[in-house]
Design a protein around this motif. Sequence first.
Motif, PDB file in Angstrom:
ATOM      1  N   GLN A  35      50.327  36.930  75.095  1.00  0.00           N
ATOM      2  CA  GLN A  35      49.152  36.063  75.198  1.00  0.00           C
ATOM      3  C   GLN A  35      47.862  36.875  75.090  1.00  0.00           C
ATOM      4  O   GLN A  35      46.919  36.464  74.411  1.00  0.00           O
ATOM      5  N   VAL A  36      47.840  38.015  75.752  1.00  0.00           N
ATOM      6  CA  VAL A  36      46.656  38.880  75.691  1.00  0.00           C
ATOM      7  C   VAL A  36      46.430  39.369  74.261  1.00  0.00           C
ATOM      8  O   VAL A  36      45.303  39.356  73.754  1.00  0.00           O
ATOM      9  N   LEU A  38      47.370  37.957  71.490  1.00  0.00           N
ATOM     10  CA  LEU A  38      46.908  36.841  70.662  1.00  0.00           C
ATOM     11  C   LEU A  38      45.438  36.524  70.919  1.00  0.00           C
ATOM     12  O   LEU A  38      44.703  36.172  69.989  1.00  0.00           O
ATOM     13  N   SER A  39      44.998  36.661  72.169  1.00  0.00           N
ATOM     14  CA  SER A  39      43.582  36.411  72.449  1.00  0.00           C
ATOM     15  C   SER A  39      42.698  37.501  71.839  1.00  0.00           C
ATOM     16  O   SER A  39      41.580  37.225  71.405  1.00  0.00           O
ATOM     17  N   GLY A  42      41.715  36.825  68.252  1.00  0.00           N
ATOM     18  CA  GLY A  42      40.638  35.864  68.050  1.00  0.00           C
ATOM     19  C   GLY A  42      39.262  36.408  68.361  1.00  0.00           C
ATOM     20  O   GLY A  42      38.256  35.724  68.141  1.00  0.00           O
ATOM     21  N   MET A  43      39.167  37.624  68.871  1.00  0.00           N
ATOM     22  CA  MET A  43      37.871  38.202  69.234  1.00  0.00           C
ATOM     23  C   MET A  43      37.148  38.757  68.007  1.00  0.00           C
ATOM     24  O   MET A  43      37.780  39.199  67.048  1.00  0.00           O
TER      25      MET A  43
END
Length: 67
Positions: A35-36, A38-39, A42-43
């Motif tokens: 999850q980290v 994947l986030s 998006g940055m």
Amino acid sequence: MVYFRKMLQEFFVAACLMLVLEGMLPFLAPIRWRQVMLSVLGMADSQIRRMGLISMVLGATLLYMFN
């Protein structure tokens, strides 16, 4: 030459410790790690660079304090 050898040895020890520490999160919590990651995808580049700069400054500061 002895100083260079000692410095090289310490560099490899630090690199090995970094690999151990970086491997702990995917080993202990693979779902959260994914999850980290994947986030992070998006940055914006500027946010990632800022995080890298903060990490380097914090690491250098802590290294200076403990040495």
